[in-house]
Every structure is written in structure tokens, then in C-alpha cells.
Design a protein around this motif. Structure first.
Motif, PDB file in Angstrom:
ATOM      1  N   MET A   1      33.801  22.573  49.268  1.00  0.00           N
ATOM      2  CA  MET A   1      34.524  22.850  48.053  1.00  0.00           C
ATOM      3  C   MET A   1      35.637  23.865  48.319  1.00  0.00           C
ATOM      4  N   VAL A   2      35.337  24.878  49.125  1.00  0.00           N
ATOM      5  CA  VAL A   2      36.353  25.883  49.421  1.00  0.00           C
ATOM      6  C   VAL A   2      37.529  25.255  50.154  1.00  0.00           C
ATOM      7  N   LEU A   3      37.250  24.342  51.075  1.00  0.00           N
ATOM      8  CA  LEU A   3      38.313  23.747  51.861  1.00  0.00           C
ATOM      9  C   LEU A   3      39.248  22.883  51.026  1.00  0.00           C
ATOM     10  N   GLN A   4      38.738  22.203  50.007  1.00  0.00           N
ATOM     11  CA  GLN A   4      39.567  21.315  49.190  1.00  0.00           C
ATOM     12  C   GLN A   4      40.254  22.040  48.043  1.00  0.00           C
ATOM     13  N   PHE A   5      39.637  23.065  47.507  1.00  0.00           N
ATOM     14  CA  PHE A   5      40.162  23.740  46.322  1.00  0.00           C
ATOM     15  C   PHE A   5      40.271  25.243  46.562  1.00  0.00           C
ATOM     16  N   LYS A   6      40.995  25.637  47.601  1.00  0.00           N
ATOM     17  CA  LYS A   6      41.061  27.042  48.002  1.00  0.00           C
ATOM     18  C   LYS A   6      41.429  27.977  46.867  1.00  0.00           C
ATOM     19  N   THR A   7      42.600  27.779  46.299  1.00  0.00           N
ATOM     20  CA  THR A   7      43.084  28.710  45.277  1.00  0.00           C
ATOM     21  C   THR A   7      42.233  28.686  44.021  1.00  0.00           C
ATOM     22  N   PRO A   8      41.931  27.516  43.429  1.00  0.00           N
ATOM     23  CA  PRO A   8      41.095  27.535  42.227  1.00  0.00           C
ATOM     24  C   PRO A   8      39.701  28.094  42.484  1.00  0.00           C
ATOM     25  N   PHE A   9      39.135  27.795  43.641  1.00  0.00           N
ATOM     26  CA  PHE A   9      37.791  28.284  43.934  1.00  0.00           C
ATOM     27  C   PHE A   9      37.787  29.794  44.094  1.00  0.00           C
ATOM     28  N   MET A  10      38.764  30.340  44.822  1.00  0.00           N
ATOM     29  CA  MET A  10      38.833  31.788  44.994  1.00  0.00           C
ATOM     30  C   MET A  10      39.088  32.484  43.659  1.00  0.00           C
ATOM     31  N   GLN A  11      39.904  31.868  42.807  1.00  0.00           N
ATOM     32  CA  GLN A  11      40.144  32.459  41.485  1.00  0.00           C
ATOM     33  C   GLN A  11      38.863  32.432  40.664  1.00  0.00           C
ATOM     34  N   PHE A  12      38.110  31.336  40.749  1.00  0.00           N
ATOM     35  CA  PHE A  12      36.829  31.249  40.053  1.00  0.00           C
ATOM     36  C   PHE A  12      35.869  32.324  40.557  1.00  0.00           C
ATOM     37  N   CYS A  13      35.782  32.475  41.866  1.00  0.00           N
ATOM     38  CA  CYS A  13      34.888  33.490  42.437  1.00  0.00           C
ATOM     39  C   CYS A  13      35.308  34.886  42.007  1.00  0.00           C
ATOM     40  N   SER A  14      36.591  35.146  42.041  1.00  0.00           N
ATOM     41  CA  SER A  14      37.091  36.454  41.636  1.00  0.00           C
ATOM     42  C   SER A  14      36.786  36.728  40.168  1.00  0.00           C
ATOM     43  N   ASP A  15      37.021  35.742  39.311  1.00  0.00           N
ATOM     44  CA  ASP A  15      36.723  35.899  37.883  1.00  0.00           C
ATOM     45  C   ASP A  15      35.229  36.092  37.654  1.00  0.00           C
ATOM     46  N   PHE A  16      34.412  35.341  38.373  1.00  0.00           N
ATOM     47  CA  PHE A  16      32.960  35.450  38.238  1.00  0.00           C
ATOM     48  C   PHE A  16      32.485  36.843  38.651  1.00  0.00           C
ATOM     49  N   ILE A  17      33.001  37.332  39.765  1.00  0.00           N
ATOM     50  CA  ILE A  17      32.624  38.656  40.254  1.00  0.00           C
ATOM     51  C   ILE A  17      33.011  39.726  39.239  1.00  0.00           C
ATOM     52  N   ASP A  18      34.238  39.653  38.726  1.00  0.00           N
ATOM     53  CA  ASP A  18      34.682  40.639  37.743  1.00  0.00           C
ATOM     54  C   ASP A  18      33.848  40.581  36.473  1.00  0.00           C
ATOM     55  N   CYS A  19      33.532  39.377  36.022  1.00  0.00           N
ATOM     56  CA  CYS A  19      32.723  39.201  34.806  1.00  0.00           C
ATOM     57  C   CYS A  19      31.325  39.778  34.994  1.00  0.00           C
ATOM     58  N   LYS A  20      30.690  39.460  36.114  1.00  0.00           N
ATOM     59  CA  LYS A  20      29.341  39.965  36.378  1.00  0.00           C
ATOM     60  C   LYS A  20      29.339  41.482  36.507  1.00  0.00           C
ATOM     61  N   ARG A  21      30.338  42.026  37.165  1.00  0.00           N
ATOM     62  CA  ARG A  21      30.397  43.479  37.332  1.00  0.00           C
ATOM     63  C   ARG A  21      30.627  44.176  35.994  1.00  0.00           C
ATOM     64  N   GLN A  22      31.474  43.603  35.156  1.00  0.00           N
ATOM     65  CA  GLN A  22      31.735  44.212  33.851  1.00  0.00           C
ATOM     66  C   GLN A  22      30.502  44.142  32.966  1.00  0.00           C
ATOM     67  N   SER A  23      29.774  43.032  33.019  1.00  0.00           N
ATOM     68  CA  SER A  23      28.592  42.889  32.171  1.00  0.00           C
ATOM     69  C   SER A  23      27.451  43.787  32.630  1.00  0.00           C
ATOM     70  N   SER A  24      27.460  44.163  33.908  1.00  0.00           N
ATOM     71  CA  SER A  24      26.376  45.009  34.408  1.00  0.00           C
ATOM     72  C   SER A  24      26.806  46.459  34.583  1.00  0.00           C
ATOM     73  N   ALA A  25      28.031  46.786  34.207  1.00  0.00           N
ATOM     74  CA  ALA A  25      28.531  48.155  34.386  1.00  0.00           C
ATOM     75  C   ALA A  25      27.649  49.156  33.647  1.00  0.00           C
ATOM     76  N   GLY A  26      27.317  50.215  34.353  1.00  0.00           N
ATOM     77  CA  GLY A  26      26.509  51.269  33.765  1.00  0.00           C
ATOM     78  C   GLY A  26      25.020  50.996  33.739  1.00  0.00           C
ATOM     79  N   THR A  27      24.593  49.866  34.293  1.00  0.00           N
ATOM     80  CA  THR A  27      23.165  49.542  34.327  1.00  0.00           C
ATOM     81  C   THR A  27      22.653  49.669  35.755  1.00  0.00           C
TER      82      THR A  27
END
Length: 109
Positions: A1-27
């Protein structure tokens, strides 16, 4: 999946990481999300050589390496050191600075 959809996949991963970190901030789970994010980025970096990790390095990894309290989030620091160790060839311009930061971690327990 990474090889075929580099930019969208990395953007998805980046958004997912930011979302998870924000939802768990302070816990108690905040450090777990950060370790998972660093390990995910490391695995992507091992598969795909064309992905730019400079933004991830600046936002996620370097702040952990710059933290002088070695007892604070030790697993996150270990994941950050592993990330830099395996992907050091991507950060040649910053290698001197990164090595300077790593020296402080050599004496930690």
C-alpha cells in the motif's frame, strides 16, 4: 500500500498519529501513542526510501531527544533513538546535531 499510494498513505498516517496524540494528551496513554507513532514511522521508513521524515523528526523525535530529564518517558526516548539509528541516512544534514543530543543519553540509566 505504501509503494502505490505514498503521499496519501503518509498523509493518512500523519493525520492518524496527530489525532491519536491529541485524543490522549494529558493522559497516561500519551506515551503509548507516541511510541506507536514512532514505530509506525520507522516501519514505513524501512519499506519506502522516498518518504520525507524531516517534519516527523522535528515534531515527534527531536523534542524527546532534547528532553534532559532521562527518567521522563524512557520508552519514548528509546523509540526515538531507534528511529534515528535506523533512519540516520535520511538526516545527514542534521547528523551532527542529532549525535550531540544522543551523547546525553549515553549515561542515562
Amino acid at each position: 500500500m505504501v509503494l502505490q499510494f505514498k503521499t496519501p498513505f503518509m498523509q493518512f498516517c500523519s493525520d492518524f498519529i496527530d489525532c491519536k496524540r491529541q485524543s490522549s494528551a494529558g493522559t497516561d496513554d500519551e506515551w503509548k501513542c507516541k511510541v506507536a507513532a514512532i514505530n509506525l514511522a520507522l516501519e514505513i521508513g524501512r519499506v519506502e526510501k522516498c518518504v520525507d521524515f524531516m517534519n516527523f523528526l522535528a515534531k515527534q523525535v527531536l523534542p524527546e531527544l532534547q528532553e534532559r530529564n532521562m527518567a521522563m518517558r524512557p520508552l519514548v526516548k528509546a523509540a526515538s533513538i531507534k528511529f534515528v539509528f535506523f533512519l540516520h541516512d535520511r538526516f545527514r544534514d542534521l547528523l551532527g546535531f542529532i549525535l550531540y543530543l544522543l551523547v546525553a543519553h549515553l549515561g542515562s540509566k
